[in-house]
Design a protein around this motif. Structure first.
Motif, mmCIF file in Angstrom:
data_model
loop_
_atom_site.group_PDB
_atom_site.id
_atom_site.type_symbol
_atom_site.label_atom_id
_atom_site.label_comp_id
_atom_site.label_asym_id
_atom_site.label_seq_id
_atom_site.Cartn_x
_atom_site.Cartn_y
_atom_site.Cartn_z
ATOM 1 N N GLU A 58 20.477 -12.664 -1.694
ATOM 2 C CA GLU A 58 19.597 -11.562 -2.079
ATOM 3 C C GLU A 58 18.435 -11.458 -1.084
ATOM 4 O O GLU A 58 17.958 -12.462 -0.551
ATOM 5 C CB GLU A 58 19.055 -11.775 -3.491
ATOM 6 N N PHE A 59 17.993 -10.251 -0.855
ATOM 7 C CA PHE A 59 16.883 -10.067 0.074
ATOM 8 C C PHE A 59 16.013 -8.915 -0.380
ATOM 9 O O PHE A 59 16.408 -8.076 -1.189
ATOM 10 C CB PHE A 59 17.390 -9.829 1.500
ATOM 11 N N ARG A 60 14.839 -8.865 0.149
ATOM 12 C CA ARG A 60 13.948 -7.728 -0.053
ATOM 13 C C ARG A 60 13.113 -7.557 1.207
ATOM 14 O O ARG A 60 12.751 -8.528 1.873
ATOM 15 C CB ARG A 60 13.059 -7.908 -1.291
ATOM 16 N N ASP A 61 12.833 -6.322 1.538
ATOM 17 C CA ASP A 61 12.036 -5.975 2.716
ATOM 18 C C ASP A 61 10.658 -5.511 2.279
ATOM 19 O O ASP A 61 10.513 -4.865 1.240
ATOM 20 C CB ASP A 61 12.705 -4.855 3.522
ATOM 21 N N GLU A 62 9.675 -5.826 3.074
ATOM 22 C CA GLU A 62 8.318 -5.401 2.734
ATOM 23 C C GLU A 62 7.535 -5.097 4.002
ATOM 24 O O GLU A 62 7.590 -5.846 4.983
ATOM 25 C CB GLU A 62 7.590 -6.474 1.918
ATOM 26 N N ARG A 63 6.819 -4.011 3.936
ATOM 27 C CA ARG A 63 5.855 -3.657 4.988
ATOM 28 C C ARG A 63 4.465 -3.716 4.399
ATOM 29 O O ARG A 63 4.247 -3.239 3.288
ATOM 30 C CB ARG A 63 6.145 -2.267 5.550
ATOM 31 N N ARG A 64 3.545 -4.286 5.149
ATOM 32 C CA ARG A 64 2.194 -4.453 4.637
ATOM 33 C C ARG A 64 1.197 -4.426 5.800
ATOM 34 O O ARG A 64 1.498 -4.895 6.892
ATOM 35 C CB ARG A 64 2.079 -5.775 3.886
ATOM 36 N N THR A 65 0.035 -3.883 5.531
ATOM 37 C CA THR A 65 -1.074 -3.988 6.477
ATOM 38 C C THR A 65 -2.008 -5.075 5.975
ATOM 39 O O THR A 65 -2.571 -4.970 4.883
ATOM 40 C CB THR A 65 -1.836 -2.659 6.608
ATOM 41 N N ALA A 66 -2.133 -6.134 6.764
ATOM 42 C CA ALA A 66 -2.972 -7.272 6.405
ATOM 43 C C ALA A 66 -4.195 -7.302 7.309
ATOM 44 O O ALA A 66 -4.261 -6.596 8.330
ATOM 45 C CB ALA A 66 -2.179 -8.573 6.540
ATOM 46 N N HIS A 67 -5.161 -8.125 6.931
ATOM 47 C CA HIS A 67 -6.358 -8.305 7.738
ATOM 48 C C HIS A 67 -6.269 -9.635 8.475
ATOM 49 O O HIS A 67 -5.992 -10.671 7.864
ATOM 50 C CB HIS A 67 -7.613 -8.256 6.868
#
Length: 206
Positions: A44-53
């Motif tokens: 199982e997998f999941r993709d995530e995009r995020r803007t971090a500091h």
């Protein structure tokens, strides 16, 4: 690159979770991710995009990633038998000064990484030895992996441009500003003035 398969592929495969855009854990920091939605069934997998500091202390010398700057993360989390395999990329801004002319410069850096975060250490293994990464309960802290990837990729001699000519060795002027005709005539550096008074005899002694 993570996420290149897109939503169409995930929709056609039962058991795969879709792309998430902001599953931040309250109080955990921008680089900490909640792994509960992923589950522990291998494959199982999941993709995530995020803007971090960006964290503090990311770089040294002539160039660094400014603390608090926006970092674009594009990640894939995949459940494997040992834990969670993270494959991803990050794009972050750079600030510093040119190694040749010392002028301020700005740029970006892109890094890729792949890290296995294990569930638990082996019975005879120290979880704090630094060689392996482990999940903290149900959470995954990506900051150490991100930091290692960026530090290894930082340029040792950053340049404002590939053809930067640097500074004049006599007056310190930036050569890109003064132009190709810049010079100091036959003026001799006073540090070498005494050599000009010497007569050099090239004849070999018998």
């Amino acid at each position: 690159m993570p996420g290149a398969h897109g939503g169409a592929e995930q929709a056609s495969q039962p058991g795969k979770t879709g792309r998430s855009h902001g599953s931040h854990v309250r109080g955990s920091g921008d680089f900490t991710f909640d792994m509960r939605p992923l589950g522990k069934r291998p494959g199982e997998f999941r993709d995530e995009r995020r803007t971090a500091h960006a964290p503090d202390g990311l770089g040294s010398g002539l160039v660094l990633v400014p603390a608090g700057a926006d970092v674009a993360l594009d990640l894939r989390f995949e459940a494997v038998s040992e834990g969670v395999l993270v494959t991803g990329s990050a794009v972050a801004p750079l600030a510093g000064e040119c190694a040749r002319c010392l002028e301020p410069l700005t740029s970006t850096i892109e890094v890729s990484f792949q890290e296995l975060y294990r569930y638990l250490p082996d019975p005879d293994e120290d979880a704090n030895d630094g060689e392996e990464r482990f999940l903290d309960g149900e959470h995954l802290d990506l900051e150490p992996a991100f930091r290692d990837a960026v530090v290894l990729a930082l340029p040792l001699s950053p340049l404002c441009s590939d053809d930067c000519q640097g500074l004049c060795v006599e007056c310190g002027a930036r050569l890109a500003d003064v132009g190709p005709d810049h010079g100091h005539g036959d003026k001799v550096d006073p540090r070498w003035g005494i050599l000009a008074k010497l007569e050099i005899n090239d004849r070999a002694e018998d």
